[in-house]
Design a protein around this motif. Structure first.
Motif, mmCIF file in Angstrom:
data_model
loop_
_atom_site.group_PDB
_atom_site.id
_atom_site.type_symbol
_atom_site.label_atom_id
_atom_site.label_comp_id
_atom_site.label_asym_id
_atom_site.label_seq_id
_atom_site.Cartn_x
_atom_site.Cartn_y
_atom_site.Cartn_z
ATOM 1 N N LYS A 34 -13.784 -5.206 -3.431
ATOM 2 C CA LYS A 34 -13.462 -5.099 -1.997
ATOM 3 C C LYS A 34 -11.957 -5.287 -1.771
ATOM 4 C CE LYS A 34 -14.770 -6.815 2.559
ATOM 5 N NZ LYS A 34 -13.403 -6.743 3.082
ATOM 6 N N THR A 35 -11.379 -6.252 -2.477
ATOM 7 C CA THR A 35 -9.940 -6.480 -2.356
ATOM 8 C C THR A 35 -9.160 -5.246 -2.784
ATOM 9 O OG1 THR A 35 -10.213 -8.858 -2.727
ATOM 10 C CG2 THR A 35 -8.018 -7.930 -3.124
ATOM 11 N N ARG A 36 -9.587 -4.619 -3.894
ATOM 12 C CA ARG A 36 -8.911 -3.420 -4.390
ATOM 13 C C ARG A 36 -9.003 -2.277 -3.375
ATOM 14 N NH1 ARG A 36 -4.805 -1.033 -6.631
ATOM 15 N NH2 ARG A 36 -5.298 0.751 -7.957
ATOM 16 N N VAL A 37 -10.163 -2.088 -2.785
ATOM 17 C CA VAL A 37 -10.331 -1.047 -1.774
ATOM 18 C C VAL A 37 -9.422 -1.314 -0.585
ATOM 19 C CG1 VAL A 37 -11.953 -0.072 -0.098
ATOM 20 C CG2 VAL A 37 -12.674 -0.431 -2.465
ATOM 21 N N ASP A 38 -9.365 -2.570 -0.142
ATOM 22 C CA ASP A 38 -8.503 -2.920 0.994
ATOM 23 C C ASP A 38 -7.040 -2.621 0.675
ATOM 24 O OD1 ASP A 38 -10.706 -3.735 2.409
ATOM 25 O OD2 ASP A 38 -10.428 -5.877 1.999
ATOM 26 N N GLN A 39 -6.626 -2.911 -0.566
ATOM 27 C CA GLN A 39 -5.243 -2.646 -0.959
ATOM 28 C C GLN A 39 -4.937 -1.149 -0.927
ATOM 29 O OE1 GLN A 39 -5.238 -4.507 -4.817
ATOM 30 N NE2 GLN A 39 -4.559 -6.496 -4.024
ATOM 31 N N LEU A 40 -5.856 -0.338 -1.461
ATOM 32 C CA LEU A 40 -5.639 1.109 -1.494
ATOM 33 C C LEU A 40 -5.598 1.691 -0.084
ATOM 34 C CD1 LEU A 40 -7.911 2.061 -4.526
ATOM 35 C CD2 LEU A 40 -5.411 2.004 -4.466
ATOM 36 N N ARG A 41 -6.471 1.195 0.767
ATOM 37 C CA ARG A 41 -6.469 1.677 2.149
ATOM 38 C C ARG A 41 -5.193 1.267 2.873
ATOM 39 N NH1 ARG A 41 -12.870 0.538 3.642
ATOM 40 N NH2 ARG A 41 -13.652 2.585 2.957
ATOM 41 N N ALA A 42 -4.683 0.080 2.556
ATOM 42 C CA ALA A 42 -3.430 -0.361 3.160
ATOM 43 C C ALA A 42 -2.266 0.529 2.740
ATOM 44 C CB ALA A 42 -3.149 -1.810 2.785
ATOM 45 N N GLN A 43 -2.405 1.172 1.573
ATOM 46 C CA GLN A 43 -1.389 2.111 1.102
ATOM 47 C C GLN A 43 -1.555 3.502 1.699
ATOM 48 O OE1 GLN A 43 -1.753 2.021 -3.179
ATOM 49 N NE2 GLN A 43 -1.402 -0.198 -3.288
ATOM 50 N N GLY A 44 -2.572 3.666 2.539
ATOM 51 C CA GLY A 44 -2.791 4.941 3.198
ATOM 52 C C GLY A 44 -3.770 5.862 2.497
ATOM 53 N N GLN A 45 -4.454 5.371 1.439
ATOM 54 C CA GLN A 45 -5.388 6.227 0.718
ATOM 55 C C GLN A 45 -6.753 6.246 1.418
ATOM 56 O OE1 GLN A 45 -5.519 6.119 -3.566
ATOM 57 N NE2 GLN A 45 -3.598 4.968 -3.706
ATOM 58 N N GLU A 371 -9.714 9.468 -9.458
ATOM 59 C CA GLU A 371 -9.824 10.920 -9.321
ATOM 60 C C GLU A 371 -10.488 11.335 -8.013
ATOM 61 O OE1 GLU A 371 -9.627 15.031 -10.626
ATOM 62 O OE2 GLU A 371 -8.621 13.199 -11.293
ATOM 63 N N ALA A 372 -11.576 10.630 -7.645
ATOM 64 C CA ALA A 372 -12.377 11.037 -6.490
ATOM 65 C C ALA A 372 -12.104 10.199 -5.247
ATOM 66 C CB ALA A 372 -13.868 10.966 -6.840
ATOM 67 N N LYS A 373 -11.375 9.090 -5.410
ATOM 68 C CA LYS A 373 -11.143 8.153 -4.310
ATOM 69 C C LYS A 373 -12.468 7.609 -3.777
ATOM 70 C CE LYS A 373 -6.845 9.039 -4.827
ATOM 71 N NZ LYS A 373 -6.045 8.114 -5.690
ATOM 72 N N VAL A 374 -13.360 7.305 -4.736
ATOM 73 C CA VAL A 374 -14.668 6.721 -4.420
ATOM 74 C C VAL A 374 -14.783 5.400 -5.171
ATOM 75 C CG1 VAL A 374 -17.166 6.968 -4.597
ATOM 76 C CG2 VAL A 374 -15.753 8.953 -4.026
ATOM 77 N N ALA A 375 -15.076 4.332 -4.462
ATOM 78 C CA ALA A 375 -15.196 3.007 -5.068
ATOM 79 C C ALA A 375 -16.666 2.684 -5.320
ATOM 80 C CB ALA A 375 -14.570 1.958 -4.164
#
Length: 414
Positions: A34-45, A371-375
């Motif tokens: 969850k933390t990793r997903v939040d970080q990626l989303r914060a980067q605009g992904q 590759e897919a941007k799927v967690a």
């Protein structure tokens, strides 16, 4: 002059002060994801997230209002460490109504989520070297909670051919003189496996031969059972087994109340009293207004639970169909909870577009993220490979988007 205390890495002094038991465990993989997903989303992904193990809907409005009214009426003080009388009575009625379990109030305890109660039960009973039988796939926190209490988790792999469930033969072979508990989770996180009455009775026959082994049954997903599947509490099937069973439940999943942190348990009075003592010396009690909301949730009209179950069933059917249409992925249909646990052995050994070989389900999960941007979660974290865990506690739209992305990424493998 201010002293800077910032820094992400623990200092040598901090490492030195940590206990051996803390050094032996790792952070929760699901929380790390969850933390990793939040970080990626914060980067605009744009990430499609199948890792989150909580309902995506809000707590029903009538339950929220009960919490608000509790605040307005002054329910903001300490309560008994085992729970308010109103909540204990609501839990007592719930167990009688839905599970066929007749607990006295002195056999019930409330905690800050089912997780705390499982941990507290181990703290109250497990001595150094005691064994806890943990069927795999397992919820990621089970083994570490045993380790934190100086116990030994005995991991028992349960195959897909057996429905990812503990069989009598596997249970018999796992029991030793040091066995203290066997842990059951039905319906299961991560597989959605649900034990039938016949399967539970078969396990009871084994347990009768080993009276020193207690049963901890985590039933937090009980209302999420689909089609003809029906949840059964093992303690309701045998009076003798009930005397050494702790039944764990809570309001988080059925009522979309994960953030309210209210769990409850029923079991032998002596064990429950010991758990209450531990809670009194750790967290004191659950917030009073949250207990009021939970009591109302358990006692009010249950239509919201049936509506949520129907919604999750539609999502389950869709994600299973979409995943099974992807070459290299095989997805069994779960009987309960809101997870699927697809096998990905068909992807192991394939090459990514940049030439990397997928050697494990962890590699597959990282490839899908990159590759897919799927967690998704890797099966290794849950004790059985090569599988992935995907939560379908998200919208049909997100399920379709995510599965389309997975399909495209799999098609790009050599």
């Amino acid at each position: 002059m201010a002293v800077s205390l910032s820094g992400s890495e623990p200092s040598q002094a901090a490492r030195a002060v940590l206990s051996q038991r803390v050094r032996a465990i790792k952070p929760s993989p699901s929380m790390a994801a969850k933390t990793r997903v939040d970080q990626l989303r914060a980067q605009g992904q744009d990430i499609t997230d199948f890792t989150v193990g909580e309902p995506d809907m809000d707590t029903p409005a009538h339950i929220v209002e009960a919490g608000v009214q509790a605040l307005r009426s002054g329910q903001t003080r300490y309560t008994s460490s085992v729970g308010t009388r109103a909540l204990l009575q609501a839990v007592q009625a719930k167990f009688r109504r839905e599970n066929g379990l007749d607990y006295g109030l002195d056999q019930l305890v409330v905690g800050t989520g089912a997780k705390q109660l499982i941990y507290t039960a181990f703290s109250a009973t497990v001595d150094a070297g005691d064994e806890v039988i943990v069927p795999a796939p397992f919820w990621v926190s089970y083994p570490d909670m045993v380790l934190l209490n100086d116990g030994k988790p005995v991991i028992v792999p349960c195959t897909e051919a057996d429905g990812f469930k503990l069989t009598p033969g596997l249970l018999e072979n796992a029991i030793t003189a040091r066995s203290k508990w066997v842990l059951l989770n039905t319906p299961s996180n991560p597989t959605g496996a649900l034990y039938t009455e016949a399967e539970l009775r078969a396990l009871i026959e084994v347990l009768r031969r080993h009276p020193h082994v207690w049963v901890l049954t985590d039933e937090i997903y009980e209302h999420l059972a689909y089609g003809d599947a029906r949840h059964v509490s093992i303690a309701a099937l045998d009076a003798g087994i009930a005397q050494r069973t702790l039944t764990i439940n809570g309001v988080s999943k059925a009522y979309a109340m994960t953030g309210w942190r209210v769990g409850y348990a029923g079991g032998p009075a002596g064990l429950v009293k010991a758990m209450g003592t531990l809670i009194s010396q750790s967290t004191s009690c659950v917030a009073a207004m949250n207990q009021a909301a939970a009591a109302f949730a358990l006692s009010a009209d249950q239509a919201c639970v049936a509506q949520a179950t129907a919604l999750f069933k539609a999502r389950r059917d869709r994600i299973v169909a979409l995943l099974n249409a992807i070459p290299g992925i095989r997805c069994a249909q779960p009987a309960g909870a809101f997870y699927v646990y697809p096998g990905v052995e068909g992807l192991i050994g394939k090459k990514t577009p940049d030439g990397r070989v997928l050697e494990s389900d962890l590699d597959v999960s990282m490839y899908l993220l990159d590759e897919a941007k799927v967690a998704v979660m890797d099966g290794t974290s849950y004790g059985l490979s090569p599988y992935l865990r995907l939560s379908f506690a998200t919208s049909i739209e997100q399920i379709e988007i995510g599965c389309e992305r997975i399909a495209r990424a799999c098609a790009n493998l050599a």
